[in-house]
Scaffold this motif. Structure first.
Motif, mmCIF file in Angstrom:
data_model
loop_
_atom_site.group_PDB
_atom_site.id
_atom_site.type_symbol
_atom_site.label_atom_id
_atom_site.label_comp_id
_atom_site.label_asym_id
_atom_site.label_seq_id
_atom_site.Cartn_x
_atom_site.Cartn_y
_atom_site.Cartn_z
ATOM 1 N N GLY A 1 0.815 -1.212 0.000
ATOM 2 C CA GLY A 1 0.000 0.000 0.000
ATOM 3 C C GLY A 1 0.845 1.256 0.000
ATOM 4 O O GLY A 1 0.547 2.226 -0.701
ATOM 5 N N PHE A 2 1.938 1.248 0.785
ATOM 6 C CA PHE A 2 2.822 2.408 0.833
ATOM 7 C C PHE A 2 3.443 2.682 -0.533
ATOM 8 O O PHE A 2 3.451 3.820 -1.004
ATOM 9 N N PHE A 3 3.966 1.642 -1.177
ATOM 10 C CA PHE A 3 4.606 1.867 -2.473
ATOM 11 C C PHE A 3 3.601 2.243 -3.549
ATOM 12 O O PHE A 3 3.906 3.050 -4.434
ATOM 13 N N GLN A 4 2.384 1.696 -3.491
ATOM 14 C CA GLN A 4 1.360 2.108 -4.449
ATOM 15 C C GLN A 4 0.913 3.546 -4.172
ATOM 16 O O GLN A 4 0.454 4.234 -5.078
ATOM 17 N N PHE A 5 1.033 3.996 -2.935
ATOM 18 C CA PHE A 5 0.710 5.382 -2.582
ATOM 19 C C PHE A 5 1.822 6.337 -3.019
ATOM 20 O O PHE A 5 1.560 7.397 -3.590
ATOM 21 N N ILE A 6 3.070 5.963 -2.772
ATOM 22 C CA ILE A 6 4.174 6.905 -2.953
ATOM 23 C C ILE A 6 4.655 6.990 -4.412
ATOM 24 O O ILE A 6 5.100 8.046 -4.860
ATOM 25 N N MET A 7 4.556 5.903 -5.161
ATOM 26 C CA MET A 7 5.092 5.915 -6.531
ATOM 27 C C MET A 7 4.379 6.889 -7.459
ATOM 28 O O MET A 7 5.056 7.580 -8.233
ATOM 29 N N PRO A 8 3.049 7.010 -7.445
ATOM 30 C CA PRO A 8 2.453 8.045 -8.294
ATOM 31 C C PRO A 8 2.880 9.453 -7.895
ATOM 32 O O PRO A 8 3.021 10.328 -8.749
ATOM 33 N N ILE A 9 3.118 9.665 -6.608
ATOM 34 C CA ILE A 9 3.585 10.976 -6.157
ATOM 35 C C ILE A 9 4.982 11.251 -6.703
ATOM 36 O O ILE A 9 5.259 12.353 -7.189
ATOM 37 N N PHE A 10 5.856 10.246 -6.648
ATOM 38 C CA PHE A 10 7.186 10.416 -7.249
ATOM 39 C C PHE A 10 7.066 10.698 -8.740
ATOM 40 O O PHE A 10 7.743 11.574 -9.277
ATOM 41 N N GLY A 11 6.231 9.937 -9.418
ATOM 42 C CA GLY A 11 6.036 10.150 -10.846
ATOM 43 C C GLY A 11 5.483 11.527 -11.150
ATOM 44 O O GLY A 11 5.858 12.157 -12.146
ATOM 45 N N TYR A 12 4.607 11.989 -10.298
ATOM 46 C CA TYR A 12 3.996 13.304 -10.472
ATOM 47 C C TYR A 12 5.041 14.412 -10.378
ATOM 48 O O TYR A 12 5.117 15.284 -11.238
ATOM 49 N N PHE A 13 5.850 14.375 -9.332
ATOM 50 C CA PHE A 13 6.812 15.448 -9.112
ATOM 51 C C PHE A 13 8.087 15.309 -9.934
ATOM 52 O O PHE A 13 8.781 16.286 -10.178
#
Length: 143
Positions: free
Chosen positions: A6-18
């Motif tokens: 869940g953490f990696f599915q949460f954080i990876m789109p944020i990394f991709g976004y920024f």
């Protein structure tokens, strides 16, 4: 296990976004290859470990580097989704929170049912799991 996925599915789109422009230029041609290789390696290790039933217990995959690599490999596509979200100008925090929470819930259900089936099927559950992970990696390469 669910919290790691869940953490990696949460954080990876944020990394991709920024990091959308940098990621798009540097890693976009290779993201599926990297994820595929990691998934295939983990699946092959599960198949190898299935020959020794004590190595293929439900607890093995829930700790250590295997869990970390599996969580990263299965969330690399979420990184590219974050790039698309940046282009579409969608609020990233709400989207990532929903994806992370749904992943957490699905992983908890998967662990619960997987444990029950693991006791019923024994080492064959590990063989099946290894084959599924390998097939997901191969599918990412060719489709």
């Amino acid at each position: 296990m669910g919290s790691v996925f869940g953490f990696f599915q949460f954080i990876m789109p944020i990394f991709g976004y920024f990091l959308s422009y940098y990621i798009l230029r540097k890693f976009s041609p290779y993201d599926e290859w990297i994820a595929s290789v990691v998934l295939i390696c983990i699946g092959l290790k599960m198949l190898k470990d299935s020959k020794r039933e004590e190595q293929c217990s439900p607890r093995d995959i829930t700790k250590g580097l295997a869990l970390l690599f599996l969580a990263i490999a299965t969330s690399i596509d979420a990184l590219s989704v974050g790039i698309g979200i940046a282009v579409a100008n969608i609020p990233i925090m709400f989207f990532s929170s929903v994806v992370g929470f749904v992943t957490l819930c699905m992983c908890l259900l998967g662990v619960y049912f997987g444990r029950a089936l693991g006791f019923l099927l024994g080492r064959w559950a590990c063989v099946f799991g290894g084959l599924v992970i390998c097939l997901v990696g191969v599918k990412m390469l060719f489709l």
